[in-house]
Design an enzyme around this catalytic site. Structure first.
Site, PDB file in Angstrom:
ATOM      1  N   GLY A 146       1.104  -1.262   0.029  1.00 42.88           N
ATOM      2  CA  GLY A 146       0.054  -0.238  -0.240  1.00 42.88           C
ATOM      3  C   GLY A 146       0.988   1.210  -0.285  1.00 42.88           C
ATOM      4  O   GLY A 146       0.937   1.991  -0.657  1.00 42.88           O
ATOM      5  N   TYR A 152       9.339   3.684   2.238  1.00 47.25           N
ATOM      6  CA  TYR A 152      10.107   2.510   2.647  1.00 47.25           C
ATOM      7  C   TYR A 152      11.458   3.234   2.140  1.00 47.25           C
ATOM      8  O   TYR A 152      12.214   2.053   1.756  1.00 47.25           O
ATOM      9  CB  TYR A 152       9.552   1.549   1.636  1.00 47.25           C
ATOM     10  CG  TYR A 152       7.989   0.451   2.711  1.00 47.25           C
ATOM     11  CD1 TYR A 152       8.055  -0.133   3.820  1.00 47.25           C
ATOM     12  CD2 TYR A 152       7.100   0.628   1.637  1.00 47.25           C
ATOM     13  CE1 TYR A 152       7.195  -1.058   3.805  1.00 47.25           C
ATOM     14  CE2 TYR A 152       6.005   0.324   2.048  1.00 47.25           C
ATOM     15  CZ  TYR A 152       6.156   0.077   3.397  1.00 47.25           C
ATOM     16  OH  TYR A 152       5.000  -1.196   3.659  1.00 47.25           O
ATOM     17  N   HIS A 158       8.460   5.538   7.541  1.00 45.97           N
ATOM     18  CA  HIS A 158       8.444   3.506   8.084  1.00 45.97           C
ATOM     19  C   HIS A 158       9.337   3.622   8.743  1.00 45.97           C
ATOM     20  O   HIS A 158       9.640   2.495   9.316  1.00 45.97           O
ATOM     21  CB  HIS A 158       7.811   1.896   6.867  1.00 45.97           C
ATOM     22  CG  HIS A 158       6.190   2.670   6.579  1.00 45.97           C
ATOM     23  ND1 HIS A 158       5.272   3.097   7.120  1.00 45.97           N
ATOM     24  CD2 HIS A 158       5.757   1.760   5.160  1.00 45.97           C
ATOM     25  CE1 HIS A 158       4.244   2.661   6.773  1.00 45.97           C
ATOM     26  NE2 HIS A 158       4.703   2.544   5.411  1.00 45.97           N
TER      27      HIS A 158
HETATM   28  P1  FAD Z   1      -6.057  -4.671  -5.413  1.00 45.64           P
HETATM   29  O1  FAD Z   1      -6.019  -4.100  -4.429  1.00 45.64           O
HETATM   30  O2  FAD Z   1      -6.256  -6.559  -6.047  1.00 45.64           O
HETATM   31  O3  FAD Z   1      -5.691  -3.969  -6.974  1.00 45.64           O
HETATM   32  C1  FAD Z   1      -5.076  -2.677  -6.778  1.00 45.64           C
HETATM   33  C2  FAD Z   1      -5.478  -1.881  -8.390  1.00 45.64           C
HETATM   34  O4  FAD Z   1      -5.141  -2.769  -9.842  1.00 45.64           O
HETATM   35  C3  FAD Z   1      -6.950  -2.205  -8.360  1.00 45.64           C
HETATM   36  O5  FAD Z   1      -7.188  -0.566  -8.924  1.00 45.64           O
HETATM   37  C4  FAD Z   1      -7.036  -2.879  -9.212  1.00 45.64           C
HETATM   38  O6  FAD Z   1      -8.056  -3.007 -10.359  1.00 45.64           O
HETATM   39  C5  FAD Z   1      -6.002  -3.252 -10.371  1.00 45.64           C
HETATM   40  N1  FAD Z   1      -5.676  -4.205 -11.174  1.00 45.64           N
HETATM   41  C6  FAD Z   1      -6.458  -5.078 -11.207  1.00 45.64           C
HETATM   42  N2  FAD Z   1      -5.868  -6.032 -11.793  1.00 45.64           N
HETATM   43  C7  FAD Z   1      -5.292  -5.231 -12.586  1.00 45.64           C
HETATM   44  C8  FAD Z   1      -4.755  -5.781 -14.061  1.00 45.64           C
HETATM   45  N3  FAD Z   1      -4.281  -6.806 -14.343  1.00 45.64           N
HETATM   46  N4  FAD Z   1      -3.893  -5.090 -14.401  1.00 45.64           N
HETATM   47  C9  FAD Z   1      -3.841  -3.524 -13.567  1.00 45.64           C
HETATM   48  N5  FAD Z   1      -4.759  -3.458 -13.171  1.00 45.64           N
HETATM   49  C10 FAD Z   1      -5.295  -4.287 -12.018  1.00 45.64           C
HETATM   50  N6  FAD Z   1       0.618  -1.890   2.811  1.00 45.64           N
HETATM   51  C11 FAD Z   1       2.185  -1.589   3.573  1.00 45.64           C
HETATM   52  O7  FAD Z   1       2.877  -1.038   2.781  1.00 45.64           O
HETATM   53  N7  FAD Z   1       2.093  -1.841   4.600  1.00 45.64           N
HETATM   54  C12 FAD Z   1       1.516  -2.953   5.127  1.00 45.64           C
HETATM   55  O8  FAD Z   1       1.933  -3.254   6.072  1.00 45.64           O
HETATM   56  C13 FAD Z   1      -0.002  -3.401   4.946  1.00 45.64           C
HETATM   57  N8  FAD Z   1      -1.103  -3.996   5.908  1.00 45.64           N
HETATM   58  C14 FAD Z   1      -1.633  -4.261   5.069  1.00 45.64           C
HETATM   59  C15 FAD Z   1      -2.887  -5.093   6.752  1.00 45.64           C
HETATM   60  C16 FAD Z   1      -3.734  -5.389   5.668  1.00 45.64           C
HETATM   61  C17 FAD Z   1      -4.509  -6.305   6.835  1.00 45.64           C
HETATM   62  C18 FAD Z   1      -4.473  -4.881   4.451  1.00 45.64           C
HETATM   63  C19 FAD Z   1      -5.757  -5.702   4.193  1.00 45.64           C
HETATM   64  C20 FAD Z   1      -3.331  -4.504   3.621  1.00 45.64           C
HETATM   65  C21 FAD Z   1      -2.071  -3.933   4.147  1.00 45.64           C
HETATM   66  N9  FAD Z   1      -1.348  -3.697   3.422  1.00 45.64           N
HETATM   67  C22 FAD Z   1      -0.324  -2.720   3.439  1.00 45.64           C
HETATM   68  C23 FAD Z   1      -2.030  -2.595   1.859  1.00 45.64           C
HETATM   69  C24 FAD Z   1      -1.887  -3.993   0.927  1.00 45.64           C
HETATM   70  O9  FAD Z   1      -0.605  -4.673   1.194  1.00 45.64           O
HETATM   71  C25 FAD Z   1      -1.976  -3.381  -0.553  1.00 45.64           C
HETATM   72  O10 FAD Z   1      -3.480  -3.543  -0.449  1.00 45.64           O
HETATM   73  C26 FAD Z   1      -1.981  -4.393  -1.578  1.00 45.64           C
HETATM   74  O11 FAD Z   1      -0.585  -4.512  -1.414  1.00 45.64           O
HETATM   75  C27 FAD Z   1      -2.032  -4.060  -2.868  1.00 45.64           C
HETATM   76  O12 FAD Z   1      -2.391  -4.963  -3.938  1.00 45.64           O
HETATM   77  P2  FAD Z   1      -3.259  -5.999  -4.532  1.00 45.64           P
HETATM   78  O13 FAD Z   1      -3.086  -6.593  -5.547  1.00 45.64           O
HETATM   79  O14 FAD Z   1      -4.540  -6.344  -3.053  1.00 45.64           O
HETATM   80  O15 FAD Z   1      -4.218  -4.943  -5.223  1.00 45.64           O
END
Ligand code: FAD
Length: 221
Positions: A146, A152, A158
């Site tokens: 995120g 980072y 961080h």
């Molecule tokens: P998604 O939400 O699946 O996608 C991001 C975007 O990409 C969306 O707009 C989606 O539509 C788009 N997308 C999907 N498929 C494609 C494709 N094929 N081509 C182009 N675009 C596409 N973050 C930190 O940095 N540090 C932390 O410690 C941290 N802790 C967390 C703890 C929890 C419990 C949670 C839920 C989140 C945390 N986060 C943290 C955030 C987390 O790391 C990010 O939300 C996550 O890495 C985003 O990646 P994703 O694959 O889930 O993205």
């Protein structure tokens, strides 16, 4: 080359999944054999407990480390663990995809480490790092975050960088078990970078996969 892809994300259509699909298509397209463990889809059991063993060596006082060693020696792991260990045994390269959650991996992946990379199978007493039980294999983490790259950093919000955030897995798990560790691929701020940013990440990752054989492992002391 045999490739094992471990995917730890609850959504099958996440951006993380898009990176995973690159691993499958690019590495699979060059004659490699690719196996995928999609942990959420498999409903992989994350918590290590006595059900992990077909028989216990000492049911009166369970010591999980010793039970893992006993199960490794006698083939007593539960079928889901055994199946994953067979995939690890076959793999020359293990690519692990996950979103960074709480500066770490999702619990389901931590559970895969706990249960699959068991004592007596992946490491043993005196058999760690260069003497670990998974020599000749390479490992690589592919993560989304995120937070952006600026926060980072040592001087960022961080107060630490991604090499340090991932150290407990790269060094504490993969290298510990004897694997050579390739530099991680990090897609920072996967949501906020927008379509153009994500397109660039996919291109960069594809280019990285195409030269995977020549990537230098991280040098640990
Ligand atoms: P998604 O939400 O699946 O996608 C991001 C975007 O990409 C969306 O707009 C989606 O539509 C788009 N997308 C999907 N498929 C494609 C494709 N094929 N081509 C182009 N675009 C596409 N973050 C930190 O940095 N540090 C932390 O410690 C941290 N802790 C967390 C703890 C929890 C419990 C949670 C839920 C989140 C945390 N986060 C943290 C955030 C987390 O790391 C990010 O939300 C996550 O890495 C985003 O990646 P994703 O694959 O889930 O993205």
């Amino acid at each position: 080359m045999n490739v094992l892809v471990v995917y730890a994300h609850p959504e099958g259509n996440s951006f993380n999944a898009a990176l995973k699909e690159k691993t499958v298509s690019i590495l699979g397209g060059t004659g490699n054999k690719v196996a995928v463990s999609d942990l959420n889809e498999m409903d992989f059991k994350p918590a290590l407990d006595t059900r992990d063993f077909l028989e216990l060596e000492n049911p009166a006082s369970v010591n999980y480390l010793m039970e893992q060693r006993n199960a490794s020696a006698k083939g007593l792991f539960a079928p889901d663990i055994k199946a994953e260990q067979e995939k690890v045994t076959k793999a020359d390269l293990v690519v692990i995809h996950f979103p960074v959650w709480w500066f770490s991996a999702p619990a389901i992946l931590k559970g895969w480490f706990d249960r699959v990379l068991a004592a007596g199978f992946a490491w043993d007493f005196g058999k760690i790092y260069k003497d670990g039980l998974l020599p000749g294999k390479k490992g690589m983490l592919v993560v989304t975050t995120g937070g952006n790259a600026q926060i980072y950093s040592k001087d960022g919000l961080h107060g630490t960088d991604m090499d340090q955030v991932l150290y407990h897995i790269n060094h504490g798990v993969l290298y510990f078990c004897g694997m050579r560790v390739l530099p991680p691929f990090v897609a920072y701020s996967a949501f906020q970078v927008g379509d153009e940013g994500r397109r660039r990440y996919l291109e960069e990752y594809e280019a990285r996969l195409k030269k995977i054989d020549s990537l230098e492992p991280i040098r640990y002391p």
